[in-house]
Design an enzyme around this catalytic site. Structure first.
Site, short mmCIF file in Angstrom:
data_model
loop_
_atom_site.label_atom_id
_atom_site.label_comp_id
_atom_site.label_asym_id
_atom_site.label_seq_id
_atom_site.Cartn_x
_atom_site.Cartn_y
_atom_site.Cartn_z
N ASP A 1 3.30 -4.09 8.20
CA ASP A 1 2.03 -3.38 8.09
C ASP A 1 0.91 -4.40 8.28
O ASP A 1 0.65 -5.23 7.40
CB ASP A 1 1.96 -2.71 6.70
CG ASP A 1 0.61 -2.07 6.44
OD1 ASP A 1 -0.28 -2.16 7.30
OD2 ASP A 1 0.46 -1.48 5.36
N CYS B 1 -4.74 2.40 -3.77
CA CYS B 1 -3.50 2.95 -3.17
C CYS B 1 -2.36 1.96 -3.33
O CYS B 1 -1.55 1.76 -2.41
CB CYS B 1 -3.70 3.30 -1.69
SG CYS B 1 -5.02 4.47 -1.41
N HIS C 1 0.86 -1.18 0.00
CA HIS C 1 0.00 0.00 0.00
C HIS C 1 0.90 1.24 0.00
O HIS C 1 1.99 1.21 0.57
CB HIS C 1 -0.85 -0.05 1.28
CG HIS C 1 -1.90 1.00 1.37
ND1 HIS C 1 -1.63 2.28 1.77
CD2 HIS C 1 -3.23 0.96 1.13
CE1 HIS C 1 -2.74 2.99 1.78
NE2 HIS C 1 -3.73 2.21 1.39
N LYS D 1 -10.16 -0.50 10.62
CA LYS D 1 -10.31 -1.72 9.80
C LYS D 1 -10.61 -2.93 10.68
O LYS D 1 -10.70 -4.05 10.19
CB LYS D 1 -9.04 -1.97 8.99
CG LYS D 1 -8.81 -0.93 7.89
CD LYS D 1 -7.62 -1.30 7.06
CE LYS D 1 -7.07 -0.17 6.23
NZ LYS D 1 -7.93 0.26 5.13
N1 C6P Z 1 -6.25 0.54 2.83
C1 C6P Z 1 -8.07 0.09 1.32
O1 C6P Z 1 -9.19 0.28 0.89
P1 C6P Z 1 -5.07 4.06 6.86
O2 C6P Z 1 -5.70 4.74 5.71
O3 C6P Z 1 -3.88 4.82 7.38
O4 C6P Z 1 -6.04 3.67 7.92
O5 C6P Z 1 -4.52 2.66 6.32
C2 C6P Z 1 -3.54 2.68 5.34
C3 C6P Z 1 -3.27 1.29 4.88
C4 C6P Z 1 -2.03 0.73 5.13
N2 C6P Z 1 -1.76 -0.52 4.75
C5 C6P Z 1 -2.64 -1.29 4.13
C6 C6P Z 1 -2.27 -2.68 3.76
C7 C6P Z 1 -3.91 -0.78 3.84
O6 C6P Z 1 -4.78 -1.56 3.21
C8 C6P Z 1 -4.24 0.54 4.20
C9 C6P Z 1 -5.57 1.14 3.88
C10 C6P Z 1 -7.59 0.94 2.49
O7 C6P Z 1 -7.32 -0.80 0.90
C11 C6P Z 1 -7.74 2.38 2.18
S1 C6P Z 1 -6.74 2.90 0.82
#
Ligand code: C6P
Length: 408
Positions: free
Chosen positions: A196, A363, A119, A222
């Site tokens: 991550d 992303c 990501h 999440k």
């Molecule tokens: N992925 C998706 O729809 P945040 O936005 O900081 O809470 O998480 C970022 C992030 C980091 N690592 C991984 C593997 C992720 O999947 C995500 C967030 C969401 O896939 C929003 S783009």
């Protein structure tokens, strides 16, 4: 029948006159009533700025906040509460490591190894740091099933490697990466391992010791918790030697006109007023996950994943990316495309049937380029989904090409 329906009010909301079928759980999960209540209780009964007031209300807020930290520590098997830093989300946790560790401990010519499926949140911060320090990004490429082979890992992690940054689970392919094996190899060459866990901890037990991770990042939203609360776990000996990432209130010891000294962990990394309501929501989410149990979560999701993949295999003109065997190194995130139809159109057509999926690059643009696509559709499962949800999804998916005038 969905046994969790009464706990998740959003799942009862009608969408476009239909029942909501929520299949965008990798973007964010829905929140159970117990989490909503925990946040509300905090604001109703003991809202105060933690660590600041000496009065009873602030003491209560501080205790609740620190208890939440302890609960997270227990949940992920860390050694000490001080190793748990509250952040806004996984992105902020990963930026903290990149800027505080990477900027200070990388040198010119050092290598940062990461899968091309990362990501952007575990990729762009490393690009920024690599540029600033003259370090280099070295990518691991998955095989046709989305998995990282031993050969790929062994050939890329070398004595030049200083950092390995890897997602436990890919948010596009659903692949579970072999983090422990990667960590073993990385540690053998003296590199630090940043994991991550944004897409794993909602679905699998995460134990920082078993992963052998130096840093672990994840987001509350999440895993049933509210948005705006995230976690960084770091080994104390690493966090101790890292400078603060953000500075200001509460992270200091003494401040003079020209310089300052800093508070011990974890406050050193928690500048400004913290998201107490979010932390309490996260603690309530952990309680809920424990009550459901990861065994149930994993079993339910793997059955649903198999059912979904089998159903999709019956529909012509669909390409599913990654592992379609429903193997155990695979989580309930299914990226796919429909021949001749833009993913945004697929998503809009499904939306008319009340089915929420995501469409876009997720992303993960370097991965999209590697897969030779601009975008994909993505359906992602959680334990509160049902076979009926998937039947509605499949029925809607079958109609997509016809709606746009293509043959079956
Ligand atoms: N992925 C998706 O729809 P945040 O936005 O900081 O809470 O998480 C970022 C992030 C980091 N690592 C991984 C593997 C992720 O999947 C995500 C967030 C969401 O896939 C929003 S783009």
């Amino acid at each position: 029948m969905n046994p969790y329906l009464d706990d998740f009010p959003v799942l009862k909301e009608p969408m476009n006159g239909k029942r909501l079928v929520y299949l965008d759980n990798a973007a964010t999960t829905q929140k159970p009533l117990s989490v909503l209540r925990a946040v509300e209780d905090y604001y109703r009964a003991f809202n105060a700025n933690p660590h600041r007031g000496l009065y009873e209300l602030s003491v209560r807020a501080t205790e609740a906040y620190e208890n939440a930290r302890h609960q997270v520590k227990e949940f992920i098997g860390a050694d000490k509460d001080e190793e748990i830093i509250f952040t806004r989300n996984a992105s902020e946790s990963l930026n903290l490591v990149a800027y505080s560790y990477g900027l200070n401990f990388l040198n010119e010519g050092d290598e940062i190894v990461l899968p091309v499926s990362e990501h952007h949140s575990n990729l762009v911060p490393w690009q920024m740091v690599a540029k600033a320090k003259g370090a280099k990004l070295v990518y691991l490429y998955p095989d046709a099933t989305g998995h990282l082979t031993e050969e790929e890992i062994n050939s890329k992690i070398t004595p030049k490697t200083r950092i390995v940054a890897v997602a436990h689970v890919s948010n596009v392919l659903g692949t579970v990466n072999p983090v422990r094996e990667i960590a073993e190899k990385a540690h053998a060459v003296g590199a630090v391992v940043v994991v991550d866990c944004a897409q794993s901890i909602p679905h699998y037990p995460v134990n920082v010791k078993e992963l052998d991770a130096d840093f672990v990042a994840f987001s509350g939203h999440k895993m049933l918790a509210p948005m705006g609360i995230g976690v960084l776990y770091g080994k104390q000996e690493l966090l101790d030697k890292m400078p603060p990432f953000l500075s200001g209130g509460e992270m200091i010891e003494y401040v003079y006109e020209q310089e300052a000294t800093f508070a011990p962990l974890p406050q050193k990394f928690e500048a400004g007023t913290q998201n107490v309501g979010g932390a309490l929501g996260l603690a309530a989410a952990i309680d809920y996950l424990k009550q459901v149990g990861y065994d149930t979560i994993m079993k339910t999701e793997s059955e649903l994943l198999r059912y979904m993949l089998d159903g999709m295999a019956q529909i012509p003109h669909i390409t599913v990316y990654g592992d379609t065997t429903g193997a155990t190194e695979r989580c309930g995130v299914v990226s796919f495309n429909v021949d001749d139809v833009h993913p945004h159109d697929v998503s809009s057509i499904l939306d008319a049937d009340g089915v929420a999926i995501r469409a876009g690059h997720h992303c993960a643009q370097p991965l999209m380029r590697y897969l030779k696509v601009n975008a994909t559709c993505r359906a992602s499962l959680y334990f509160y989904n049902t076979k009926e949800d998937i039947d509605i999804f499949l029925a809607s998916l079958k109609k997509v090409r016809g709606w746009l005038g293509y043959g079956a």
